[in-house]
Design a protein around this motif. Structure first.
Motif, PDB file in Angstrom:
ATOM      1  N   LYS A 192      25.568  88.348  78.894  1.00  0.00           N
ATOM      2  CA  LYS A 192      25.969  87.254  79.778  1.00  0.00           C
ATOM      3  C   LYS A 192      27.448  87.341  80.134  1.00  0.00           C
ATOM      4  N   PHE A 193      28.272  87.825  79.221  1.00  0.00           N
ATOM      5  CA  PHE A 193      29.719  87.773  79.409  1.00  0.00           C
ATOM      6  C   PHE A 193      30.342  89.159  79.576  1.00  0.00           C
ATOM      7  N   ALA A 194      29.567  90.117  80.077  1.00  0.00           N
ATOM      8  CA  ALA A 194      30.077  91.463  80.366  1.00  0.00           C
ATOM      9  C   ALA A 194      29.522  91.882  81.721  1.00  0.00           C
ATOM     10  N   PRO A 195      30.349  92.333  82.651  1.00  0.00           N
ATOM     11  CA  PRO A 195      29.875  92.569  84.022  1.00  0.00           C
ATOM     12  C   PRO A 195      28.876  93.715  84.135  1.00  0.00           C
ATOM     13  N   TYR A 196      27.787  93.440  84.832  1.00  0.00           N
ATOM     14  CA  TYR A 196      26.734  94.409  85.158  1.00  0.00           C
ATOM     15  C   TYR A 196      26.210  95.114  83.903  1.00  0.00           C
ATOM     16  N   HIS A 197      26.155  94.398  82.815  1.00  0.00           N
ATOM     17  CA  HIS A 197      25.787  94.997  81.528  1.00  0.00           C
ATOM     18  C   HIS A 197      24.304  94.720  81.246  1.00  0.00           C
ATOM     19  N   VAL A 198      23.431  95.404  82.004  1.00  0.00           N
ATOM     20  CA  VAL A 198      21.985  95.327  81.770  1.00  0.00           C
ATOM     21  C   VAL A 198      21.629  96.365  80.705  1.00  0.00           C
ATOM     22  N   THR A 199      20.734  96.023  79.803  1.00  0.00           N
ATOM     23  CA  THR A 199      20.350  96.948  78.747  1.00  0.00           C
ATOM     24  C   THR A 199      20.003  98.328  79.298  1.00  0.00           C
ATOM     25  N   ASP A 200      20.398  99.360  78.566  1.00  0.00           N
ATOM     26  CA  ASP A 200      20.003 100.721  78.924  1.00  0.00           C
ATOM     27  C   ASP A 200      18.980 101.270  77.925  1.00  0.00           C
ATOM     28  N   GLN A 201      18.399 100.396  77.122  1.00  0.00           N
ATOM     29  CA  GLN A 201      17.488 100.821  76.067  1.00  0.00           C
ATOM     30  C   GLN A 201      16.050 100.916  76.577  1.00  0.00           C
ATOM     31  N   THR A 202      15.372  99.788  76.607  1.00  0.00           N
ATOM     32  CA  THR A 202      14.010  99.721  77.125  1.00  0.00           C
ATOM     33  C   THR A 202      14.043  98.928  78.419  1.00  0.00           C
ATOM     34  N   VAL A 203      13.621  99.585  79.508  1.00  0.00           N
ATOM     35  CA  VAL A 203      13.762  99.028  80.856  1.00  0.00           C
ATOM     36  C   VAL A 203      12.478  99.305  81.618  1.00  0.00           C
ATOM     37  N   PHE A 204      12.058  98.334  82.433  1.00  0.00           N
ATOM     38  CA  PHE A 204      10.792  98.435  83.164  1.00  0.00           C
ATOM     39  C   PHE A 204      11.033  98.215  84.652  1.00  0.00           C
ATOM     40  N   GLY A 205      10.232  98.894  85.492  1.00  0.00           N
ATOM     41  CA  GLY A 205      10.324  98.647  86.919  1.00  0.00           C
ATOM     42  C   GLY A 205       9.327  99.469  87.697  1.00  0.00           C
ATOM     43  N   THR A 309      29.574  80.346  70.311  1.00  0.00           N
ATOM     44  CA  THR A 309      29.049  81.143  71.424  1.00  0.00           C
ATOM     45  C   THR A 309      29.788  82.459  71.410  1.00  0.00           C
ATOM     46  N   ASN A 310      29.073  83.530  71.097  1.00  0.00           N
ATOM     47  CA  ASN A 310      29.656  84.850  70.964  1.00  0.00           C
ATOM     48  C   ASN A 310      29.681  85.537  72.322  1.00  0.00           C
ATOM     49  N   ASN A 311      30.712  86.340  72.578  1.00  0.00           N
ATOM     50  CA  ASN A 311      30.775  86.992  73.887  1.00  0.00           C
ATOM     51  C   ASN A 311      29.864  88.218  73.999  1.00  0.00           C
ATOM     52  N   ARG A 312      29.013  88.461  72.983  1.00  0.00           N
ATOM     53  CA  ARG A 312      27.950  89.454  73.095  1.00  0.00           C
ATOM     54  C   ARG A 312      26.594  88.774  73.272  1.00  0.00           C
ATOM     55  N   TYR A 313      26.636  87.545  73.750  1.00  0.00           N
ATOM     56  CA  TYR A 313      25.428  86.751  73.961  1.00  0.00           C
ATOM     57  C   TYR A 313      24.529  87.417  75.001  1.00  0.00           C
ATOM     58  N   GLU A 314      23.226  87.484  74.691  1.00  0.00           N
ATOM     59  CA  GLU A 314      22.271  88.086  75.615  1.00  0.00           C
ATOM     60  C   GLU A 314      22.004  87.161  76.807  1.00  0.00           C
TER      61      GLU A 314
END
Length: 362
Positions: A192-205, A309-314
């Motif tokens: 939530k608090f890092a720009p354009y930081h979508v997971t790169d682990q498990t991703v679907f599309g 509220t941690n700044n690594r919040y999902e």
């Protein structure tokens, strides 16, 4: 399916139960634990037969997780839960044949790649090389959907793929977006608090979108002058805004995808939330019963923190849905822009918005 727990299983369960009871009784916390079977033959769940839907190519990328035959058992489970889905392993050419043979015997397609000459910051080029090989193999199967995952991660829910297809089709991307469907972040790391930081682990599309997402140029630029030489020191000592713009693999992959869609970026949280609203979606861990062998068993469940509220919040499906309804808006991120000058693991203290207007439909 195994029917009789071993002595070790019974003792481990009693110890976990006693520990949770002790924590609840004598500490200031409530406690739960979640046991997941290690092996596919311990699992007796099956998908709903009418929910399977369209085929989804599933590829796991990275080195084979050998402890407990984790990767092999994951493929065994997926062969039963997702029987209509092509399965692919994308790993390195120097992998011993003895590790590949039992995976191939399950009917899994194995794709081998040479390691890149330059690993890149946080091994981003290692990831991109094996992910690109995997997604191209997924496209070759003709499956309309693709799930990219890691060899040390597993989705336990038998209807996980059907759920992700339903999620992607229920919420079209923003009008005019040059993508078939939303990219859905499933693994840990959509922040939530890092720009354009979508997971790169498990991703679907959708497979066409995933081809675009996982084939950006390799990252050849070195760390900026003056940065620490050790990557862990870079992570803990660099402001979040600089870390995401110059080093984070997640932000690099996401920002490259958005630029290839023709979207300009300004690296603010407000623009990041707007991109989340328009192009992405997020599946909460419980909906797919997501497990990460590398981290889940060593952490509070996915860095859940109640003291602050941690700044690594999902960025969860909850926040994402609030943005779709207008209850939460990208403009609301302005109160958090100062977080970009801080380091990870710091608490988040909201600042005042320059102006507050009544919320309504976007």
């Amino acid at each position: 399916m195994s029917e009789h727990p071993s002595l070790h299983d019974r003792l481990s369960y009693r110890l976990l139960r006693w520990t949770a009871q002790y924590a609840v009784r004598y500490s200031r916390h409530l406690a739960t634990f979640h046991l997941r079977p290690k092996q596919a033959d311990q699992i007796g769940t099956y998908p709903e037969p009418t929910a399977a839907g369209e085929a989804c190519a599933i590829f796991l990328q990275g080195p084979i997780a050998q402890e407990g035959n984790f990767t092999l058992e994951t493929f065994r489970l997926y062969r039963r839960h997702f029987s209509h889905c092509p399965l692919i392993l994308s790993t390195w050419r120097d992998t011993p044949a003895s590790l590949l043979a039992p995976i191939r015997n399950l009917g899994v397609q194995v794709v081998l790649s040479e390691k890149p000459t330059r690993a890149g910051l946080f091994n981003v080029n290692m990831q991109l090389t094996s992910a690109a090989a995997g997604v191209r193999a997924a496209a070759d199967t003709g499956a309309p959907w693709t799930l990219k995952s890691r060899t040390d991660q597993r989705l336990y829910h038998p209807d996980a793929i059907a759920y992700l297809v339903a999620l992607a089709t229920a919420f079209p991307p923003a009008s005019g977006a040059r993508q078939k469907h939303r990219i859905v972040g499933v693994g840990q790391g959509s922040l939530k608090f890092a720009p354009y930081h979508v997971t790169d682990q498990t991703v679907f599309g959708h497979t066409e979108d995933m081809l675009t997402y996982w084939t950006p140029p390799l990252r050849e630029d070195p760390a900026p002058a003056g940065w620490p030489s050790l990557q862990q020191d870079i992570f803990v000592g660099t402001p979040i805004g600089d870390l995401c713009r110059l080093a984070s693999p997640e932000s690099y992959i996401t920002s490259q995808f958005l630029q290839r869609l023709g979207r300009p970026l300004d690296w603010s949280l407000q623009d990041s939330w707007t991109a989340y609203r328009d192009h992405f979606c997020f599946a909460d861990f419980s909906t797919t019963d997501f497990y990460w062998k590398g981290k889940t068993h060593r952490l509070h469940e996915f860095n859940t923190v109640y003291e602050m509220t941690n700044n690594r919040y999902e960025f969860s499906f909850r926040e994402w849905l609030l943005m779709q309804t207008g209850s939460l808006r990208p403009e609301d991120a302005r109160r958090y822009e100062h977080v970009l000058s801080e380091r990870f693991n710091h608490p988040v203290v909201p600042g005042d918005l320059p102006s507050v207007v009544p919320k309504g439909p976007r």
